[in-house]
Structures are given as C-alpha cells and as structure tokens.
Design a protein around this motif. Structure first.
Motif, PDB file in Angstrom:
ATOM      1  N   ASN A 138       0.823  -1.218   0.000  1.00 56.08           N
ATOM      2  CA  ASN A 138       0.000   0.000   0.000  1.00 56.08           C
ATOM      3  C   ASN A 138       0.856   1.267   0.000  1.00 56.08           C
ATOM      4  O   ASN A 138       0.460   2.281  -0.555  1.00 56.08           O
ATOM      5  CB  ASN A 138      -1.016  -0.002   1.140  1.00 56.08           C
ATOM      6  CG  ASN A 138      -0.403  -0.233   2.494  1.00 56.08           C
ATOM      7  OD1 ASN A 138       0.752   0.071   2.733  1.00 56.08           O
ATOM      8  ND2 ASN A 138      -1.190  -0.783   3.393  1.00 56.08           N
ATOM      9  N   VAL A 139       2.043   1.208   0.584  1.00 60.42           N
ATOM     10  CA  VAL A 139       2.961   2.357   0.553  1.00 60.42           C
ATOM     11  C   VAL A 139       3.564   2.498  -0.844  1.00 60.42           C
ATOM     12  O   VAL A 139       3.599   3.597  -1.408  1.00 60.42           O
ATOM     13  CB  VAL A 139       4.065   2.202   1.630  1.00 60.42           C
ATOM     14  CG1 VAL A 139       5.125   3.280   1.492  1.00 60.42           C
ATOM     15  CG2 VAL A 139       3.444   2.227   3.027  1.00 60.42           C
ATOM     16  N   ARG A 146       1.141   4.015  -3.331  1.00 58.97           N
ATOM     17  CA  ARG A 146       0.928   5.453  -3.159  1.00 58.97           C
ATOM     18  C   ARG A 146       2.118   6.263  -3.656  1.00 58.97           C
ATOM     19  O   ARG A 146       1.977   7.422  -4.018  1.00 58.97           O
ATOM     20  CB  ARG A 146       0.570   5.764  -1.723  1.00 58.97           C
ATOM     21  CG  ARG A 146      -0.905   5.466  -1.496  1.00 58.97           C
ATOM     22  CD  ARG A 146      -1.268   5.298  -0.049  1.00 58.97           C
ATOM     23  NE  ARG A 146      -2.674   4.986   0.093  1.00 58.97           N
ATOM     24  CZ  ARG A 146      -3.219   3.789  -0.087  1.00 58.97           C
ATOM     25  NH1 ARG A 146      -2.476   2.767  -0.458  1.00 58.97           N
ATOM     26  NH2 ARG A 146      -4.507   3.595   0.083  1.00 58.97           N
ATOM     27  N   ASP A 185      -8.570   7.094  -0.811  1.00 65.71           N
ATOM     28  CA  ASP A 185      -8.159   7.782   0.411  1.00 65.71           C
ATOM     29  C   ASP A 185      -6.739   8.302   0.315  1.00 65.71           C
ATOM     30  O   ASP A 185      -6.131   8.653   1.305  1.00 65.71           O
ATOM     31  CB  ASP A 185      -8.252   6.806   1.588  1.00 65.71           C
ATOM     32  CG  ASP A 185      -7.385   5.564   1.381  1.00 65.71           C
ATOM     33  OD1 ASP A 185      -6.860   5.369   0.267  1.00 65.71           O
ATOM     34  OD2 ASP A 185      -7.235   4.802   2.343  1.00 65.71           O
ATOM     35  N   ALA A 186      -6.207   8.397  -0.884  1.00 69.22           N
ATOM     36  CA  ALA A 186      -4.772   8.537  -1.047  1.00 69.22           C
ATOM     37  C   ALA A 186      -4.156   9.926  -0.963  1.00 69.22           C
ATOM     38  O   ALA A 186      -2.985  10.001  -0.677  1.00 69.22           O
ATOM     39  CB  ALA A 186      -4.363   7.888  -2.353  1.00 69.22           C
ATOM     40  N   ASP A 237      -3.722  12.457   1.117  1.00 73.18           N
ATOM     41  CA  ASP A 237      -2.900  12.704   2.297  1.00 73.18           C
ATOM     42  C   ASP A 237      -1.834  11.628   2.453  1.00 73.18           C
ATOM     43  O   ASP A 237      -0.683  11.925   2.770  1.00 73.18           O
ATOM     44  CB  ASP A 237      -3.762  12.758   3.558  1.00 73.18           C
ATOM     45  CG  ASP A 237      -4.660  13.981   3.583  1.00 73.18           C
ATOM     46  OD1 ASP A 237      -4.327  14.979   2.907  1.00 73.18           O
ATOM     47  OD2 ASP A 237      -5.694  13.938   4.274  1.00 73.18           O
ATOM     48  N   GLN A 238      -2.219  10.370   2.213  1.00 76.65           N
ATOM     49  CA  GLN A 238      -1.253   9.276   2.333  1.00 76.65           C
ATOM     50  C   GLN A 238      -0.158   9.400   1.280  1.00 76.65           C
ATOM     51  O   GLN A 238       1.010   9.125   1.551  1.00 76.65           O
ATOM     52  CB  GLN A 238      -1.959   7.930   2.210  1.00 76.65           C
ATOM     53  CG  GLN A 238      -2.870   7.639   3.371  1.00 76.65           C
ATOM     54  CD  GLN A 238      -3.647   6.344   3.188  1.00 76.65           C
ATOM     55  OE1 GLN A 238      -3.640   5.742   2.121  1.00 76.65           O
ATOM     56  NE2 GLN A 238      -4.307   5.914   4.253  1.00 76.65           N
ATOM     57  N   THR A 239      -0.516   9.811   0.083  1.00 76.54           N
ATOM     58  CA  THR A 239       0.473   9.968  -0.986  1.00 76.54           C
ATOM     59  C   THR A 239       1.500  11.025  -0.614  1.00 76.54           C
ATOM     60  O   THR A 239       2.698  10.826  -0.813  1.00 76.54           O
ATOM     61  CB  THR A 239      -0.220  10.322  -2.309  1.00 76.54           C
ATOM     62  OG1 THR A 239      -1.106   9.258  -2.651  1.00 76.54           O
ATOM     63  CG2 THR A 239       0.778  10.528  -3.430  1.00 76.54           C
ATOM     64  N   VAL A 295       2.435  11.908   2.368  1.00 79.10           N
ATOM     65  CA  VAL A 295       3.274  11.353   3.432  1.00 79.10           C
ATOM     66  C   VAL A 295       4.323  10.413   2.840  1.00 79.10           C
ATOM     67  O   VAL A 295       5.510  10.471   3.190  1.00 79.10           O
ATOM     68  CB  VAL A 295       2.408  10.617   4.484  1.00 79.10           C
ATOM     69  CG1 VAL A 295       3.270   9.817   5.437  1.00 79.10           C
ATOM     70  CG2 VAL A 295       1.543  11.607   5.245  1.00 79.10           C
ATOM     71  N   VAL A 296       3.896   9.544   1.917  1.00 76.76           N
ATOM     72  CA  VAL A 296       4.813   8.586   1.294  1.00 76.76           C
ATOM     73  C   VAL A 296       5.860   9.311   0.444  1.00 76.76           C
ATOM     74  O   VAL A 296       7.049   8.993   0.506  1.00 76.76           O
ATOM     75  CB  VAL A 296       4.049   7.543   0.455  1.00 76.76           C
ATOM     76  CG1 VAL A 296       4.988   6.711  -0.386  1.00 76.76           C
ATOM     77  CG2 VAL A 296       3.207   6.667   1.363  1.00 76.76           C
TER      78      VAL A 296
END
Length: 135
Positions: free
Chosen positions: A7-8, A11, A21-22, A24-26, A28-29
């Motif tokens: 999943n990391v 992203r 949901d990506a 914000d997660q993208t 961060v990654v």
C-alpha cells in the motif's frame, strides 16, 4: 534500511487522484521516500501484489507496468530483492502470456536451480520457465 509494504509502494507510484483515500497518504509517502536519506527495501511479494493491483484493479497495460518496474529497479534509494530475477521476470512478462507474478515465480525458481516449474496455468506454460502439467 526500511521495508515498504504494497500500500505504501502503490501510493508512491500512482497519482493520488486515482486512489480513494490517497491524497494525504500519498503526500506522506512522497515525503518519506523522496526526502529521506534512508534506503527502502521492496521484496518480491510487494512487487507481485503491486503489479496485480495495477493490472487487475487499475487496468494498466504492459507498457505502463514495464515503466513502473523499471522505476522501482532504478530508484536510487530503493533496494529490490534479487533485482536480476525481477528484471528477467519483466522481460518474460513482456514477451509471453501470463501474469507478472507467474513470470516472477518462474524466474526465481530457475535462478534457484529448477529446470522447469510445473503449472496447470495454460498462459504461464507458454513461458520457457514453465511446463504444463497434464491432467
């Protein structure tokens, strides 16, 4: 070295707009991978799962898959488990039918001394690393 989960990796590789949901997660990654002095480790399972998602959930073609695998293999701060097998699997994937994971299995097995890998998978059996098991 820090391991990366599927999943990391997804992203990092995929435009944030294409994942639910990506955004914000993208970010961060991207900050983690692009702005870190750490080395990141990607194993065969993560690569196989990533390519499965890209092909089966996102409909990416073989050309895009080639570009993505080459991006992973050539990233300065990413270490791939047995990159030669991944590169050989990519070549096989581009030239024969079957899923990338099949070709990776065949290449890993070949590199570890197997003369063939038995399969019921008709597509995978077209690769020189496989033999179709007859019922």
């Amino acid at each position: 070295m820090i391991g990366i989960d599927t999943n990391v990796l997804l992203r990092w590789l995929v435009d944030a707009g294409t994942m639910d949901d990506a955004p914000d997660q993208t970010r961060v990654v991207e900050n983690l991978i692009l702005h870190s002095e750490e080395q990141f480790f990607v194993n065969h399972i993560v690569i196989a799962e990533t390519i499965w998602v890209l092909r089966n959930r996102m409909g990416q073609n073989k050309t895009i898959i080639r570009d993505i695998i080459e991006r992973i293999l050539h990233a300065a701060n990413v270490t791939v488990l047995d990159p030669d097998s991944v590169s050989s699997a990519l070549n096989s994937f581009l030239n024969y039918p079957g899923d990338f994971s099949d070709h990776l299995i065949g290449e890993v097995n070949r590199k570890n001394g197997c003369r063939t890998t038995m399969t019921f998978d008709k597509a995978a059996s077209k690769s020189p690393n496989f033999s179709e098991l007859q019922r």
